[in-house]
Write a protein that holds these residues in place. Sequence first.
Motif, mmCIF file in Angstrom:
data_model
loop_
_atom_site.group_PDB
_atom_site.id
_atom_site.type_symbol
_atom_site.label_atom_id
_atom_site.label_comp_id
_atom_site.label_asym_id
_atom_site.label_seq_id
_atom_site.Cartn_x
_atom_site.Cartn_y
_atom_site.Cartn_z
ATOM 1 N N MET A 16 12.466 27.560 32.604
ATOM 2 C CA MET A 16 12.694 28.788 33.595
ATOM 3 C C MET A 16 11.253 29.579 33.544
ATOM 4 S SD MET A 16 14.488 30.481 35.519
ATOM 5 C CE MET A 16 16.282 30.369 35.255
ATOM 6 N N LEU A 17 10.530 29.744 32.564
ATOM 7 C CA LEU A 17 9.314 30.529 32.327
ATOM 8 C C LEU A 17 8.459 29.792 33.099
ATOM 9 C CD1 LEU A 17 7.709 32.683 31.611
ATOM 10 C CD2 LEU A 17 7.224 31.710 29.516
ATOM 11 N N GLU A 18 8.232 28.420 33.128
ATOM 12 C CA GLU A 18 7.230 27.780 33.810
ATOM 13 C C GLU A 18 7.512 27.737 35.332
ATOM 14 O OE1 GLU A 18 3.822 25.515 34.349
ATOM 15 O OE2 GLU A 18 4.664 26.380 32.555
ATOM 16 N N ALA A 19 8.880 27.663 35.719
ATOM 17 C CA ALA A 19 9.029 27.982 37.135
ATOM 18 C C ALA A 19 8.725 29.325 37.656
ATOM 19 C CB ALA A 19 10.654 27.831 37.315
ATOM 20 N N ILE A 20 8.883 30.278 36.895
ATOM 21 C CA ILE A 20 8.568 31.696 37.454
ATOM 22 C C ILE A 20 7.033 31.694 37.433
ATOM 23 C CG2 ILE A 20 8.299 33.933 36.809
ATOM 24 C CD1 ILE A 20 11.316 33.651 35.494
ATOM 25 N N LYS A 21 6.033 31.178 36.502
ATOM 26 C CA LYS A 21 4.775 31.190 36.568
ATOM 27 C C LYS A 21 4.232 30.126 37.730
ATOM 28 C CE LYS A 21 3.891 31.378 31.619
ATOM 29 N NZ LYS A 21 3.388 30.774 30.267
ATOM 30 N N GLU A 22 4.817 29.066 38.089
ATOM 31 C CA GLU A 22 4.627 28.437 39.052
ATOM 32 C C GLU A 22 4.642 29.188 40.603
ATOM 33 O OE1 GLU A 22 2.747 25.285 39.302
ATOM 34 O OE2 GLU A 22 2.615 25.688 37.207
ATOM 35 N N ALA A 23 5.899 29.768 40.443
ATOM 36 C CA ALA A 23 6.157 30.625 41.598
ATOM 37 C C ALA A 23 5.077 31.798 41.770
ATOM 38 C CB ALA A 23 7.402 31.334 41.416
ATOM 39 N N HIS A 24 4.617 32.328 40.580
ATOM 40 C CA HIS A 24 3.657 33.368 41.000
ATOM 41 C C HIS A 24 2.367 32.987 41.430
ATOM 42 C CE1 HIS A 24 1.138 36.938 39.444
ATOM 43 N NE2 HIS A 24 1.773 37.218 40.658
ATOM 44 N N LYS A 25 2.085 31.400 41.012
ATOM 45 C CA LYS A 25 0.859 31.304 41.571
ATOM 46 C C LYS A 25 0.933 30.932 43.015
ATOM 47 C CE LYS A 25 -0.186 28.089 37.387
ATOM 48 N NZ LYS A 25 -0.392 26.672 37.066
ATOM 49 N N GLU A 26 1.990 30.503 43.556
ATOM 50 C CA GLU A 26 2.180 30.375 45.089
ATOM 51 C C GLU A 26 2.131 31.649 45.613
ATOM 52 O OE1 GLU A 26 1.974 27.753 47.932
ATOM 53 O OE2 GLU A 26 2.082 27.247 45.828
ATOM 54 N N ILE A 27 2.709 32.613 45.042
ATOM 55 C CA ILE A 27 2.717 33.962 45.630
ATOM 56 C C ILE A 27 1.460 34.486 45.572
ATOM 57 C CG2 ILE A 27 3.271 36.418 45.003
ATOM 58 C CD1 ILE A 27 6.171 35.146 44.030
ATOM 59 N N LYS A 28 0.544 34.158 44.636
ATOM 60 C CA LYS A 28 -1.045 34.763 44.838
ATOM 61 C C LYS A 28 -1.700 34.155 46.169
ATOM 62 C CE LYS A 28 -1.571 35.529 39.748
ATOM 63 N NZ LYS A 28 -2.290 35.160 38.779
ATOM 64 N N LYS A 29 -1.234 32.803 46.158
ATOM 65 C CA LYS A 29 -1.988 32.084 47.375
ATOM 66 C C LYS A 29 -1.576 32.649 48.710
ATOM 67 C CE LYS A 29 -2.240 27.608 45.032
ATOM 68 N NZ LYS A 29 -1.585 26.131 45.238
#
Length: 140
Positions: free
Chosen positions: A76-89
């Motif tokens: 779950m934490l990894e999914a949230i971190k990956e989501a934030h990477k995409e949000i930054k883009k």
Amino acid sequence: MRLLEIIYLDDFKYLSDIPFNGPTAAVNVGLVDGNIIINPTEEQREKSDLTLTVAGTLNKITMIEAGANEVPDDTMLEAIKEAHKEIKKICEFISDRIIRQADITKKPAIMLIHIDEVLKDKPPAKIILCRGLCCRISEV
């Protein structure tokens, strides 16, 4: 709220002259066969063990909404971190390609620092605080 609605609403705030400290963006995240998928297709969503929506800015996550089968905390934490990477883009795209090209001058934000002093002689009210701005919404 759908993801494009979140992004479009944010764009409108940016393309107007009202003060706003965006941009913000949102993504959906799925987990199919142990793989984290950003913005999964409808077919992938049907197979997903995770239904996660994350919204945020370049610097932080502002909202998480989730439903899942049994998913480990680390996943779950990894999914949230990956989501934030995409949000930054997405936020960088909005800032670089849309906002800078529009060349809009923002109105200055009005900051109310001493809310108690401002409201001391007023009847009780429901107050909303948002990014340092204060709006009186309704009498109690």
